[in-house]
Scaffold this motif. Structure first.
Motif, PDB file in Angstrom:
ATOM      1  N   PHE A  60       0.786  -1.237   0.000  1.00  0.00           N
ATOM      2  CA  PHE A  60       0.000   0.000   0.000  1.00  0.00           C
ATOM      3  C   PHE A  60       0.818   1.287   0.000  1.00  0.00           C
ATOM      4  O   PHE A  60       0.267   2.358   0.156  1.00  0.00           O
ATOM      5  CB  PHE A  60      -0.992   0.036   1.166  1.00  0.00           C
ATOM      6  N   GLY A  61       2.144   1.224  -0.140  1.00  0.00           N
ATOM      7  CA  GLY A  61       2.947   2.444  -0.148  1.00  0.00           C
ATOM      8  C   GLY A  61       4.372   2.177  -0.594  1.00  0.00           C
ATOM      9  O   GLY A  61       4.635   1.249  -1.354  1.00  0.00           O
ATOM     10  N   MET A  62       5.281   3.002  -0.096  1.00  0.00           N
ATOM     11  CA  MET A  62       6.695   2.840  -0.431  1.00  0.00           C
ATOM     12  C   MET A  62       7.246   1.566   0.192  1.00  0.00           C
ATOM     13  O   MET A  62       6.733   1.086   1.211  1.00  0.00           O
ATOM     14  CB  MET A  62       7.503   4.045   0.074  1.00  0.00           C
ATOM     15  N   THR A  63       8.314   1.064  -0.404  1.00  0.00           N
ATOM     16  CA  THR A  63       8.924  -0.150   0.131  1.00  0.00           C
ATOM     17  C   THR A  63       9.507   0.106   1.511  1.00  0.00           C
ATOM     18  O   THR A  63       9.793   1.243   1.891  1.00  0.00           O
ATOM     19  CB  THR A  63      10.050  -0.662  -0.783  1.00  0.00           C
ATOM     20  N   ARG A  64       9.652  -0.975   2.251  1.00  0.00           N
ATOM     21  CA  ARG A  64      10.327  -0.977   3.547  1.00  0.00           C
ATOM     22  C   ARG A  64      11.330  -2.125   3.501  1.00  0.00           C
ATOM     23  O   ARG A  64      11.254  -2.984   2.619  1.00  0.00           O
ATOM     24  CB  ARG A  64       9.308  -1.183   4.673  1.00  0.00           C
ATOM     25  N   PRO A  65      12.250  -2.193   4.433  1.00  0.00           N
ATOM     26  CA  PRO A  65      13.220  -3.303   4.404  1.00  0.00           C
ATOM     27  C   PRO A  65      12.562  -4.677   4.284  1.00  0.00           C
ATOM     28  O   PRO A  65      13.002  -5.514   3.489  1.00  0.00           O
ATOM     29  CB  PRO A  65      13.980  -3.138   5.720  1.00  0.00           C
ATOM     30  N   ALA A  66      11.486  -4.920   5.021  1.00  0.00           N
ATOM     31  CA  ALA A  66      10.828  -6.235   4.984  1.00  0.00           C
ATOM     32  C   ALA A  66      10.205  -6.514   3.617  1.00  0.00           C
ATOM     33  O   ALA A  66      10.276  -7.646   3.119  1.00  0.00           O
ATOM     34  CB  ALA A  66       9.770  -6.335   6.069  1.00  0.00           C
ATOM     35  N   THR A  67       9.603  -5.503   2.978  1.00  0.00           N
ATOM     36  CA  THR A  67       8.979  -5.751   1.671  1.00  0.00           C
ATOM     37  C   THR A  67      10.036  -5.935   0.593  1.00  0.00           C
ATOM     38  O   THR A  67       9.810  -6.688  -0.358  1.00  0.00           O
ATOM     39  CB  THR A  67       8.001  -4.632   1.278  1.00  0.00           C
ATOM     40  N   ARG A  68      11.171  -5.265   0.751  1.00  0.00           N
ATOM     41  CA  ARG A  68      12.267  -5.470  -0.212  1.00  0.00           C
ATOM     42  C   ARG A  68      12.826  -6.883  -0.078  1.00  0.00           C
ATOM     43  O   ARG A  68      13.133  -7.536  -1.076  1.00  0.00           O
ATOM     44  CB  ARG A  68      13.354  -4.413  -0.010  1.00  0.00           C
ATOM     45  N   GLN A  69      12.960  -7.367   1.156  1.00  0.00           N
ATOM     46  CA  GLN A  69      13.433  -8.744   1.368  1.00  0.00           C
ATOM     47  C   GLN A  69      12.442  -9.743   0.784  1.00  0.00           C
ATOM     48  O   GLN A  69      12.852 -10.727   0.154  1.00  0.00           O
ATOM     49  CB  GLN A  69      13.638  -9.014   2.856  1.00  0.00           C
ATOM     50  N   ASP A  70      11.152  -9.501   0.960  1.00  0.00           N
ATOM     51  CA  ASP A  70      10.133 -10.379   0.397  1.00  0.00           C
ATOM     52  C   ASP A  70      10.222 -10.410  -1.128  1.00  0.00           C
ATOM     53  O   ASP A  70      10.098 -11.470  -1.743  1.00  0.00           O
ATOM     54  CB  ASP A  70       8.730  -9.937   0.812  1.00  0.00           C
ATOM     55  N   ALA A  71      10.433  -9.247  -1.745  1.00  0.00           N
ATOM     56  CA  ALA A  71      10.533  -9.176  -3.205  1.00  0.00           C
ATOM     57  C   ALA A  71      11.716  -9.987  -3.713  1.00  0.00           C
ATOM     58  O   ALA A  71      11.605 -10.725  -4.699  1.00  0.00           O
ATOM     59  CB  ALA A  71      10.651  -7.723  -3.663  1.00  0.00           C
TER      60      ALA A  71
END
Length: 175
Positions: A60-71
């Protein structure tokens, strides 16, 4: 002479492709540099009249460390941007009154979910004193890893040209 800077964060290469297409549109009017967020200068320089910032929409917004790791985990390979993202870079950006700012993101077309990295980026640019004149733009991808939908790169080039036309100063001096 003023110049423009396009800063992007990209996981799978789609946002990078959009950033480069935006720069192609800008270059017809003012000099432009395209920089991945990990290599972006903390102080872009007083000659930067147009600052365009973009990244993918995650959760729902800008990436965060956790979402970058998931990607990265979902891709099973290294992502284009591997360090801090646009969120962290914007936090370190000094105030820039007098600079025109613009924000973009890439988002999955289906399922269409709420939220936008571009809107969050635009808010942060505004807080740093930039004039954010044009609405944040979204460029659509078919799935989380892409590809971009047909026509999106052409749309990005046209948007870049329109942004640059707003800040270009002709040889006579006045815009």
């Amino acid at each position: 002479m003023s110049r423009s800077l396009v800063v992007f964060e990209s996981m799978y290469g789609n946002t990078e492709a959009v950033a480069r297409a935006i720069a192609e549109g800008i270059t017809a009017h003012v000099p432009v540099e395209v920089v991945e967020v990990g290599a972006a200068p903390a102080e872009p320089g007083d000659d930067v009249a147009l600052l365009v910032v973009g990244g993918p929409t995650h959760a729902f917004g800008m990436t965060r460390p956790a979402t970058r790791q998931d990607a990265a985990a979902k891709a099973g390979r290294a992502t284009v941007s591997q360090g801090p993202g646009v969120r962290e870079w914007l936090e370190s950006l000094r105030d820039r009154p007098g600079t025109v700012g613009a924000a973009f993101d890439t988002r999955v077309v289906r399922p269409r979910v709420p939220g936008s990295a571009a809107r969050a980026i635009a808010r942060r640019l505004h807080r740093r004193g930039l004039t954010v004149g044009d609405a944040p733009h979204t460029f659509w991808v078919a799935g989380s890893e892409g590809p971009l939908l047909d026509g999106e790169l052409e749309r990005a080039r046209a948007w870049g040209a329109a942004l640059a036309a707003e800040v270009a100063v002709p040889a006579g001096g006045a815009p």
